[in-house]
Motif scaffolding. Structure first.
Motif, short mmCIF file in Angstrom:
data_model
loop_
_atom_site.label_atom_id
_atom_site.label_comp_id
_atom_site.label_asym_id
_atom_site.label_seq_id
_atom_site.Cartn_x
_atom_site.Cartn_y
_atom_site.Cartn_z
N THR A 260 0.84 -1.20 0.00
CA THR A 260 0.00 0.00 0.00
C THR A 260 0.87 1.25 0.00
OG1 THR A 260 -1.80 -1.12 1.16
CG2 THR A 260 -1.74 1.29 1.29
N VAL A 261 0.58 2.15 -0.93
CA VAL A 261 1.32 3.40 -1.03
C VAL A 261 0.53 4.55 -0.41
CG1 VAL A 261 2.27 5.11 -2.63
CG2 VAL A 261 2.59 2.68 -3.07
N LEU A 262 -0.75 4.65 -0.76
CA LEU A 262 -1.60 5.73 -0.25
C LEU A 262 -2.78 5.12 0.48
CD1 LEU A 262 -2.49 8.77 -0.19
CD2 LEU A 262 -3.73 8.30 -2.32
N LYS A 263 -3.04 5.63 1.69
CA LYS A 263 -4.19 5.15 2.46
C LYS A 263 -4.88 6.34 3.10
CE LYS A 263 -5.60 1.63 5.80
NZ LYS A 263 -5.11 0.54 6.68
N ALA A 264 -6.18 6.44 2.84
CA ALA A 264 -6.99 7.49 3.45
C ALA A 264 -8.10 6.82 4.27
CB ALA A 264 -7.60 8.39 2.38
N GLU A 265 -8.30 7.32 5.47
CA GLU A 265 -9.32 6.77 6.36
C GLU A 265 -10.21 7.90 6.87
OE1 GLU A 265 -7.53 3.09 8.72
OE2 GLU A 265 -6.25 4.87 8.93
N GLY A 266 -11.51 7.78 6.60
CA GLY A 266 -12.46 8.77 7.09
C GLY A 266 -12.24 10.16 6.53
N LEU A 267 -11.67 10.25 5.32
CA LEU A 267 -11.38 11.55 4.73
C LEU A 267 -12.66 12.17 4.20
CD1 LEU A 267 -8.98 13.43 3.93
CD2 LEU A 267 -9.06 12.34 1.68
N GLY A 268 -12.99 13.36 4.67
CA GLY A 268 -14.24 13.98 4.23
C GLY A 268 -14.24 15.47 4.42
N ARG A 269 -15.24 16.10 3.83
CA ARG A 269 -15.42 17.55 3.95
C ARG A 269 -16.92 17.82 3.96
NH1 ARG A 269 -12.82 22.53 2.75
NH2 ARG A 269 -14.17 24.06 1.72
N ARG A 270 -17.36 18.53 4.95
CA ARG A 270 -18.78 18.77 5.13
C ARG A 270 -19.38 19.44 3.90
NH1 ARG A 270 -21.28 21.47 10.62
NH2 ARG A 270 -23.35 20.52 10.49
N GLY A 271 -20.45 18.88 3.41
CA GLY A 271 -21.12 19.44 2.24
C GLY A 271 -20.47 19.08 0.93
N LEU A 292 -21.64 12.97 -12.42
CA LEU A 292 -21.25 14.31 -12.03
C LEU A 292 -21.80 14.62 -10.65
CD1 LEU A 292 -20.06 17.11 -12.93
CD2 LEU A 292 -22.39 17.66 -13.67
N GLY A 293 -20.93 15.13 -9.75
CA GLY A 293 -21.36 15.46 -8.40
C GLY A 293 -21.31 14.31 -7.43
N SER A 294 -20.80 13.15 -7.87
CA SER A 294 -20.75 11.98 -6.98
C SER A 294 -19.67 12.10 -5.93
CB SER A 294 -20.54 10.71 -7.81
OG SER A 294 -19.31 10.78 -8.52
N GLY A 295 -18.72 13.02 -6.12
CA GLY A 295 -17.65 13.20 -5.15
C GLY A 295 -16.28 12.84 -5.66
N ARG A 296 -16.16 12.56 -6.97
CA ARG A 296 -14.87 12.14 -7.52
C ARG A 296 -13.82 13.24 -7.39
NH1 ARG A 296 -17.40 11.02 -13.28
NH2 ARG A 296 -17.36 13.26 -12.98
N THR A 297 -14.12 14.42 -7.95
CA THR A 297 -13.16 15.52 -7.91
C THR A 297 -12.94 15.99 -6.48
OG1 THR A 297 -13.65 16.27 -10.15
CG2 THR A 297 -12.77 17.91 -8.63
N GLU A 298 -13.99 15.99 -5.67
CA GLU A 298 -13.86 16.39 -4.27
C GLU A 298 -12.87 15.49 -3.54
OE1 GLU A 298 -17.71 17.95 -5.78
OE2 GLU A 298 -16.61 16.07 -5.95
N ALA A 299 -12.92 14.18 -3.81
CA ALA A 299 -11.98 13.24 -3.18
C ALA A 299 -10.55 13.54 -3.63
CB ALA A 299 -12.36 11.80 -3.54
N ALA A 300 -10.36 13.81 -4.92
CA ALA A 300 -9.03 14.09 -5.44
C ALA A 300 -8.45 15.35 -4.80
CB ALA A 300 -9.08 14.24 -6.96
N ARG A 301 -9.25 16.38 -4.68
CA ARG A 301 -8.77 17.64 -4.13
C ARG A 301 -8.43 17.51 -2.64
NH1 ARG A 301 -9.37 22.15 -7.19
NH2 ARG A 301 -9.56 23.46 -5.35
N LEU A 302 -9.18 16.69 -1.91
CA LEU A 302 -8.85 16.46 -0.51
C LEU A 302 -7.56 15.66 -0.38
CD1 LEU A 302 -12.37 15.59 0.99
CD2 LEU A 302 -11.10 17.72 1.23
N LEU A 303 -7.36 14.69 -1.24
CA LEU A 303 -6.14 13.88 -1.20
C LEU A 303 -4.90 14.72 -1.52
CD1 LEU A 303 -7.41 10.64 -2.95
CD2 LEU A 303 -6.63 10.81 -0.59
N PHE A 304 -5.09 15.80 -2.28
CA PHE A 304 -3.97 16.65 -2.68
C PHE A 304 -3.84 17.89 -1.80
CE2 PHE A 304 -2.00 19.79 -5.69
CZ PHE A 304 -0.76 19.14 -5.81
N GLY A 305 -4.78 18.09 -0.89
CA GLY A 305 -4.72 19.28 -0.04
C GLY A 305 -5.20 20.54 -0.71
N ALA A 306 -5.78 20.44 -1.91
CA ALA A 306 -6.31 21.63 -2.59
C ALA A 306 -7.53 22.17 -1.86
CB ALA A 306 -6.67 21.30 -4.03
N ASP A 307 -8.28 21.29 -1.19
CA ASP A 307 -9.37 21.68 -0.30
C ASP A 307 -9.06 21.12 1.09
OD1 ASP A 307 -10.82 22.96 -2.30
OD2 ASP A 307 -11.88 21.12 -2.85
#
Length: 514
Positions: A260-271, A292-307
């Motif tokens: 395993t290289v990357l592991k995220a647990e409970g990663l989320g952002r309200r709304g 569209l709107g399923s959370g794909r881009t939101e997950a990517a941005r959280l994993l990268f710290g953009a959000d």
């Protein structure tokens, strides 16, 4: 007896240079109903709303209000006809009071001056219709985003609104705020208001809508009573998948992956994204699939710290991200994470800079000025990636804005490969490029992941996001399906085809795959 529509559109056409945005679009809105407008990105929903609100003038077609033709040429014209719109982003003034926001532009006056007592009373009256009791003299910024959405609706309703258009009003709201908004909307519907609800959330559509109009590729696909249209049928109509199509199941053979290289647990952002667990192994392509709107881009941005994430943990190669998720993209880059955004022009390529400068941008930011590469090193590195990825350019000095979309995308891929990342996140990497360029880029993605290095280890770990299901299935060794900002299941290569992915997306909430 069927009531007459309060608003009826027929034969609407709207074109821009080289683009046909709307073609023979029709829509009916009846009093006392919530009508959902559904469609994928690029279906024409936003253009239709801009026609209705007077921002765009249609090339052809008719708009009837109570059977009488109207031609709104400005937003003021649409508002005068009782057509009011609340947009995804709350466009109010947070520094002003709630009452000032509700009455702005139409303040009650007395003896030529604003009657502030009447302003506050009017604001309380409108909010009372929505069963909302708040201090109208307080600054709007004091209240939550959900309350601000309610204030925006109150402002729209104050001036005799007959048609209320809600453009993605829940995209930034959590579940509790959504339910509060829906309670208000049901009350307004019962009072006879016609509500056009533009959304991409399936659960919310079926919780609120009486009828559904589906748009696809700038055309009206059809109008359906919500009770008569199954979730799977709706998804098929949105993406254009024939119900009798025989899907092609790809080979279940998957390459050997490492630790395993990357592991995220409970990663989320309200709304934005419910807590998500994600694991990516060395030499693996993990695809994110969903509407569209399923959370794909939101997950990517959280994993990268953009959000900024509200909670959860991230670790890269076993090393945790401090006390929680990344606080900035700089931290993610330092940990070996690279991110190619879906917004190539605004968050990717710097069009005025050369191909060479665009390729070297992330590497130079990572190493800092003290370790600046010499001109010869810069040229050699850029030329190497131009050759390896087949970037078609006259030279490394050519401004990247002069390249085709596919070659721009390859240059951005080269930018992150130059940093030798542990994890590469690709968000819609094939959007806006031709078929051949798509095939070349997808082949490059799989080669990066599955090519063993000189030390015998597996290749790069890649998170691949695309709205095109065949691309996700072709590239991915595992697929994580997202629905309405939640994980709906993780599947290995060969366990899913296009039809089964749509079935997972369309499943009832209680039937979410494990």
């Amino acid at each position: 007896m069927t009531p007459h529509p309060v608003l009826a559109l027929s034969g609407l056409h709207k074109s821009f240079p080289g683009v046909k945005a709307l073609s023979n679009v029709s829509l009916r809105l009846f009093p006392g109903e919530v009508h959902a407008l559904m469609g994928q990105n690029g279906a024409g929903k936003s253009t239709l709303i801009k026609v209705l609100t007077g921002l765009y003038t249609p090339d052809a077609g008719t708009i009837l209000l109570d059977g009488q033709p109207i031609q709104p040429k400005r937003t003021e014209d649409a508002q005068a006809h009782g057509i009011r719109t609340v947009y995804q982003e709350v466009n109010l003034c947070p520094n002003l009071s709630v009452a000032e926001n509700i009455c702005a532009g139409r303040f009650p006056k007395k003896w030529g001056r604003i009657d502030w007592a009447a302003v506050n009373a009017e604001a309380r009256r409108v909010l009372a219709q929505m069963d909302l009791d708040i201090d109208v003299t307080a600054p709007l910024s004091r209240y939550s985003l959900s309350i601000q959405q309610m204030v925006a609706i109150a402002r729209a309703l104050r001036i005799s609104a007959r048609v209320l258009i809600l453009d993605e009003p829940t995209s930034s709201l959590d579940d509790a705020a959504v339910q509060r908004l829906f309670t208000v909307l049901r009350r307004l519907r019962d009072q006879g208001l016609a509500i056009l609800f533009v959304t991409h959330f399936l659960d919310q559509t079926y919780a609120l809508a009486d009828r559904i109009t589906v748009m696809r590729n700038g055309e009206t696909e059809g109008e359906y009573p919500a009770a008569d249209l199954s979730r799977l049928a709706l998804v098929n109509k949105m993406v254009g998948a024939p119900p009798d199509q025989q899907p092609t199941r790809l080979s279940s053979t998957a390459p050997t992956t490492g630790a395993t290289v990357l592991k995220a647990e409970g990663l989320g952002r309200r709304g934005a994204l419910h807590p998500l667990d994600l694991e990516l192994k060395r030499g693996e392509v993990l695809g994110l699939a969903g509407l569209l709107g399923s959370g794909r881009t939101e997950a990517a941005r959280l994993l990268f710290g953009a959000d900024a994430a509200d909670g959860g943990h991230i670790s890269v190669e076993g090393r945790p991200a401090g006390a929680g998720p990344w606080r900035s993209p700089r931290e993610a880059i330092a940990a070996g994470i690279a991110f190619c955004s879906e917004d190539r022009k605004h968050e990717g390529a710097i069009l005025e800079l050369s191909v060479r400068d665009n390729i070297l941008l992330a590497l130079q930011a990572r190493t800092g000025l003290r370790l600046a590469l010499s001109r010869a090193q810069q040229q050699a590195l850029a030329d190497d990636y131009i050759r390896r990825l087949g970037i078609k350019t006259a030279s490394a000095d050519t401004p990247i804005g002069q390249l085709s979309g596919g070659n721009q995308q390859k240059a951005l891929l080269a930018r992150w490969l130059a940093t030798e990342p542990a994890v590469l996140i690709l968000d819609e990497p094939t959007r806006g490029i031709d078929v051949r360029a798509k095939e070349d880029l997808m082949d490059a993605v799989r080669a990066l992941a599955h090519k063993a290095g000189d030390n015998g280890q597996c290749g790069m770990s890649i998170l691949f996001i695309s709205s095109e299901l065949p691309e996700v299935l072709h590239c991915s060794d595992r697929v994580l399906v997202l629905r309405d900002r939640r994980a709906a299941g993780v599947y290995r290569r060969g366990e899913l085809d296009e039809r089964s992915v749509l079935e997972v997306i369309a499943a009832e909430p209680t039937a979410v795959a494990a």
